[in-house]
Motif scaffolding. Structure first.
Motif, PDB file in Angstrom:
ATOM      1  N   GLY A 124       4.110 -57.385  87.708  1.00 20.53           N
ATOM      2  CA  GLY A 124       3.100 -56.248  88.426  1.00 20.53           C
ATOM      3  C   GLY A 124       3.218 -56.388  89.965  1.00 20.53           C
ATOM      4  N   GLU A 125       2.002 -55.992  90.479  1.00 18.57           N
ATOM      5  CA  GLU A 125       1.835 -55.734  92.076  1.00 18.57           C
ATOM      6  C   GLU A 125       1.762 -57.201  92.602  1.00 18.57           C
ATOM      7  OE1 GLU A 125      -0.640 -52.539  92.929  1.00 18.57           O
ATOM      8  OE2 GLU A 125       1.030 -51.341  92.584  1.00 18.57           O
ATOM      9  N   ASP A 126       0.872 -58.063  92.130  1.00 18.98           N
ATOM     10  CA  ASP A 126       0.868 -59.444  92.790  1.00 18.98           C
ATOM     11  C   ASP A 126       1.767 -60.342  92.705  1.00 18.98           C
ATOM     12  OD1 ASP A 126       0.797 -60.286  89.992  1.00 18.98           O
ATOM     13  OD2 ASP A 126      -1.159 -60.935  90.026  1.00 18.98           O
ATOM     14  N   GLY A 127       2.918 -59.943  91.800  1.00 21.43           N
ATOM     15  CA  GLY A 127       4.255 -60.806  91.966  1.00 21.43           C
ATOM     16  C   GLY A 127       4.043 -62.077  91.265  1.00 21.43           C
ATOM     17  N   ARG A 128       2.803 -62.277  90.572  1.00 19.44           N
ATOM     18  CA  ARG A 128       2.790 -63.421  89.711  1.00 19.44           C
ATOM     19  C   ARG A 128       2.597 -63.031  88.256  1.00 19.44           C
ATOM     20  NH1 ARG A 128      -2.045 -66.108  90.656  1.00 19.44           N
ATOM     21  NH2 ARG A 128      -1.110 -67.707  89.416  1.00 19.44           N
ATOM     22  N   PHE A 129       3.117 -64.046  87.412  1.00 19.27           N
ATOM     23  CA  PHE A 129       3.199 -63.859  85.867  1.00 19.27           C
ATOM     24  C   PHE A 129       2.142 -64.346  85.115  1.00 19.27           C
ATOM     25  CE2 PHE A 129       8.021 -63.239  87.092  1.00 19.27           C
ATOM     26  CZ  PHE A 129       8.125 -62.064  86.182  1.00 19.27           C
ATOM     27  N   ASN A 130       1.717 -63.658  84.318  1.00 15.62           N
ATOM     28  CA  ASN A 130       0.614 -64.050  83.361  1.00 15.62           C
ATOM     29  C   ASN A 130      -0.727 -63.886  84.068  1.00 15.62           C
ATOM     30  OD1 ASN A 130       0.338 -64.926  80.699  1.00 15.62           O
ATOM     31  ND2 ASN A 130      -0.283 -66.764  81.116  1.00 15.62           N
ATOM     32  N   THR A 131      -0.748 -62.779  84.837  1.00 15.61           N
ATOM     33  CA  THR A 131      -2.063 -62.300  85.273  1.00 15.61           C
ATOM     34  C   THR A 131      -2.448 -61.223  84.789  1.00 15.61           C
ATOM     35  OG1 THR A 131      -0.798 -61.329  87.037  1.00 15.61           O
ATOM     36  CG2 THR A 131      -1.778 -63.469  87.526  1.00 15.61           C
ATOM     37  N   ALA A 132      -3.566 -60.356  85.209  1.00 18.04           N
ATOM     38  CA  ALA A 132      -4.096 -59.102  84.406  1.00 18.04           C
ATOM     39  C   ALA A 132      -3.246 -57.848  84.849  1.00 18.04           C
ATOM     40  CB  ALA A 132      -5.737 -58.959  85.052  1.00 18.04           C
ATOM     41  N   ASP A 133      -2.559 -57.925  86.014  1.00 20.91           N
ATOM     42  CA  ASP A 133      -1.718 -56.681  86.166  1.00 20.91           C
ATOM     43  C   ASP A 133      -0.205 -56.501  85.760  1.00 20.91           C
ATOM     44  OD1 ASP A 133      -0.572 -58.427  87.913  1.00 20.91           O
ATOM     45  OD2 ASP A 133      -0.614 -57.057  89.593  1.00 20.91           O
ATOM     46  N   ASP A 134       0.047 -57.504  84.826  1.00 24.65           N
ATOM     47  CA  ASP A 134       1.429 -57.894  84.170  1.00 24.65           C
ATOM     48  C   ASP A 134       1.762 -56.556  83.662  1.00 24.65           C
ATOM     49  OD1 ASP A 134       1.671 -60.180  85.348  1.00 24.65           O
ATOM     50  OD2 ASP A 134       2.017 -61.195  83.568  1.00 24.65           O
ATOM     51  N   VAL A 135       2.924 -56.098  83.556  1.00 19.62           N
ATOM     52  CA  VAL A 135       3.277 -54.947  82.756  1.00 19.62           C
ATOM     53  C   VAL A 135       4.136 -55.514  81.569  1.00 19.62           C
ATOM     54  CG1 VAL A 135       5.095 -52.951  82.661  1.00 19.62           C
ATOM     55  CG2 VAL A 135       3.489 -53.342  84.519  1.00 19.62           C
ATOM     56  N   VAL A 136       3.688 -55.275  80.368  1.00 21.40           N
ATOM     57  CA  VAL A 136       4.281 -55.842  79.265  1.00 21.40           C
ATOM     58  C   VAL A 136       4.770 -54.565  78.209  1.00 21.40           C
ATOM     59  CG1 VAL A 136       4.131 -57.482  77.092  1.00 21.40           C
ATOM     60  CG2 VAL A 136       2.735 -57.882  79.230  1.00 21.40           C
ATOM     61  N   THR A 137       6.131 -54.953  77.797  1.00 19.60           N
ATOM     62  CA  THR A 137       6.581 -53.688  76.897  1.00 19.60           C
ATOM     63  C   THR A 137       7.010 -54.470  75.619  1.00 19.60           C
ATOM     64  OG1 THR A 137       8.820 -54.054  77.585  1.00 19.60           O
ATOM     65  CG2 THR A 137       7.486 -52.830  78.871  1.00 19.60           C
ATOM     66  N   TRP A 138       7.059 -53.874  74.635  1.00 20.11           N
ATOM     67  CA  TRP A 138       7.692 -54.303  73.433  1.00 20.11           C
ATOM     68  C   TRP A 138       9.026 -53.620  72.919  1.00 20.11           C
ATOM     69  CZ3 TRP A 138       4.805 -57.664  70.568  1.00 20.11           C
ATOM     70  CH2 TRP A 138       4.951 -57.490  69.156  1.00 20.11           C
ATOM     71  N   SER A 139       9.929 -54.553  72.944  1.00 20.54           N
ATOM     72  CA  SER A 139      11.255 -54.340  72.773  1.00 20.54           C
ATOM     73  C   SER A 139      11.860 -53.152  73.541  1.00 20.54           C
ATOM     74  CB  SER A 139      11.630 -53.856  71.336  1.00 20.54           C
ATOM     75  OG  SER A 139      11.169 -55.179  70.470  1.00 20.54           O
ATOM     76  N   ASP A 140      11.380 -53.193  74.899  1.00 19.40           N
ATOM     77  CA  ASP A 140      11.820 -52.106  75.783  1.00 19.40           C
ATOM     78  C   ASP A 140      11.891 -52.644  77.118  1.00 19.40           C
ATOM     79  OD1 ASP A 140      12.139 -49.711  77.096  1.00 19.40           O
ATOM     80  OD2 ASP A 140      10.010 -49.130  76.989  1.00 19.40           O
ATOM     81  N   LEU A 141      13.240 -52.997  77.288  1.00 20.99           N
ATOM     82  CA  LEU A 141      13.387 -53.578  78.475  1.00 20.99           C
ATOM     83  C   LEU A 141      14.041 -52.698  79.653  1.00 20.99           C
ATOM     84  CD1 LEU A 141      14.264 -56.313  80.602  1.00 20.99           C
ATOM     85  CD2 LEU A 141      16.533 -56.428  79.261  1.00 20.99           C
ATOM     86  N   ARG A 142      13.312 -52.457  80.748  1.00 32.08           N
ATOM     87  CA  ARG A 142      13.979 -51.297  81.802  1.00 32.08           C
ATOM     88  C   ARG A 142      14.110 -52.138  82.950  1.00 32.08           C
ATOM     89  NH1 ARG A 142      11.932 -46.006  80.326  1.00 32.08           N
ATOM     90  NH2 ARG A 142      10.953 -46.301  78.247  1.00 32.08           N
ATOM     91  N   VAL A 143      15.324 -51.772  83.574  1.00 34.94           N
ATOM     92  CA  VAL A 143      16.148 -52.365  84.904  1.00 34.94           C
ATOM     93  C   VAL A 143      16.455 -51.404  85.671  1.00 34.94           C
ATOM     94  CG1 VAL A 143      16.521 -54.538  83.493  1.00 34.94           C
ATOM     95  CG2 VAL A 143      18.334 -52.790  83.730  1.00 34.94           C
ATOM     96  N   PRO A 144      16.456 -51.575  87.022  1.00 41.36           N
ATOM     97  CA  PRO A 144      17.224 -50.708  87.875  1.00 41.36           C
ATOM     98  C   PRO A 144      18.528 -50.843  87.886  1.00 41.36           C
ATOM     99  CG  PRO A 144      15.881 -52.489  89.204  1.00 41.36           C
ATOM    100  CD  PRO A 144      15.672 -52.648  87.645  1.00 41.36           C
ATOM    101  N   VAL A 145      19.271 -50.080  88.531  1.00 48.27           N
ATOM    102  CA  VAL A 145      20.864 -50.124  88.520  1.00 48.27           C
ATOM    103  C   VAL A 145      20.944 -50.804  89.744  1.00 48.27           C
ATOM    104  CG1 VAL A 145      22.786 -48.874  88.957  1.00 48.27           C
ATOM    105  CG2 VAL A 145      21.351 -48.382  86.927  1.00 48.27           C
ATOM    106  N   GLY A 146      22.070 -51.826  89.819  1.00 47.26           N
ATOM    107  CA  GLY A 146      22.495 -52.148  91.234  1.00 47.26           C
ATOM    108  C   GLY A 146      21.819 -53.379  91.855  1.00 47.26           C
TER     109      GLY A 146
END
Ligand code: CU
Length: 250
Positions: A124-146
């Motif tokens: 998420g925007e704060d750059g830290r994991f396990n905080t309130a603004d994390d984005v969590v998906t379910w079996s859905d990994l999205r990545v940018p190319v390159g």
């Protein structure tokens, strides 16, 4: 016969060709050795055809030496070459975390394996994991190319196997520890995330998708997913907060 079922899954990663060429080299060695050995066998069958009485004499010192030298030479050339090239791949790519660590565009994701799904966490925007603004998906990994995608992987129950066949990625998800790997998508598309460890009755359901998107589309998706995550966030749902502080480079 449909030969595509015998081929490797299509490689859509930036570094998968290293693995594929190692496999191809291994197969070429196999082919040469098989032709050589079956040829010698056929030759001897023909040369010593017909009935005869043979007593095993254990061979001469010279014949034993020839066999030993041939065996050691083949072992040295075949296994030595494969070993050296595998080490090169480990040093340059797979274990070289300086690549994702040094790239400004690297995407870091935490993946939590559980019976029977892949939970994927973005900082998420704060750059830290396990905080309130994390984005969590379910079996859905999205990545940018390159850009490098740096995955840290854990499991909450049993050992699972995180596998992206089209990216030549395989990594054990082990309860109580965080493993990591990285890969880079070479083109856009959607492919399979599979579990390669038999992890329980519904193991076969443990499939997800990995979607490689253009950097712009990825940014749009992440922003929207972030808004949804903020709405869905529930501080009292302890099971949802499985994330961890990003581990330093190994
Ligand atoms: Cu599994």
């Amino acid at each position: 016969m449909d030969t595509s079922t015998l081929a490797l899954p299509e490689d859509v990663s930036a570094h998968g060709h290293h693995i594929d060429s190692l496999l191809a080299l291994s197969h070429r060695f196999d082919l040469v050795l098989a032709v050589l050995m079956l040829g010698v066998l056929a030759l001897f069958l023909w040369r010593y055809r017909g009935p005869r009485k043979v007593a095993a004499d254990g061979g001469t010192v010279r014949s034993r030496a020839v066999v030993m030298v041939a065996a050691l030479t083949i072992f040295g050339v075949v296994d030595g070459t494969l070993f050296a090239r595998s080490l090169g791949y480990l040093d340059d790519v797979l274990w070289n975390f300086e690549v994702p660590a040094g790239h400004p565009g690297t995407v870091r994701v935490e993946v939590n394996a559980r019976q029977w799904a892949w939970e994927v966490r973005y900082a998420g925007e704060d750059g830290r994991f396990n905080t309130a603004d994390d984005v969590v998906t379910w079996s859905d990994l999205r990545v940018p190319v390159g850009v490098p995608v740096w995955v840290q992987l854990a499991s909450t129950d049993v050992v699972h196997g995180f596998s992206l066949p089209n990216f030549r990625v395989k990594l054990d998800a082990i309860p109580g520890r965080v493993n990591q790997t990285w890969f880079q998508a070479a083109r856009e598309g959607t492919w399979e995330v599979a579990c390669y460890q038999h992890c329980g009755t519904s193991h076969y359901k443990m499939r997800g998708t990995v979607t490689a998107m253009s950097p712009e589309a990825y940014a749009v998706w992440l922003r929207e997913a972030g808004r949804q995550a903020a709405r869905a966030y529930d501080a009292s749902d302890a099971a949802a907060h499985w994330g961890w502080e990003w581990r330093p480079t190994p």
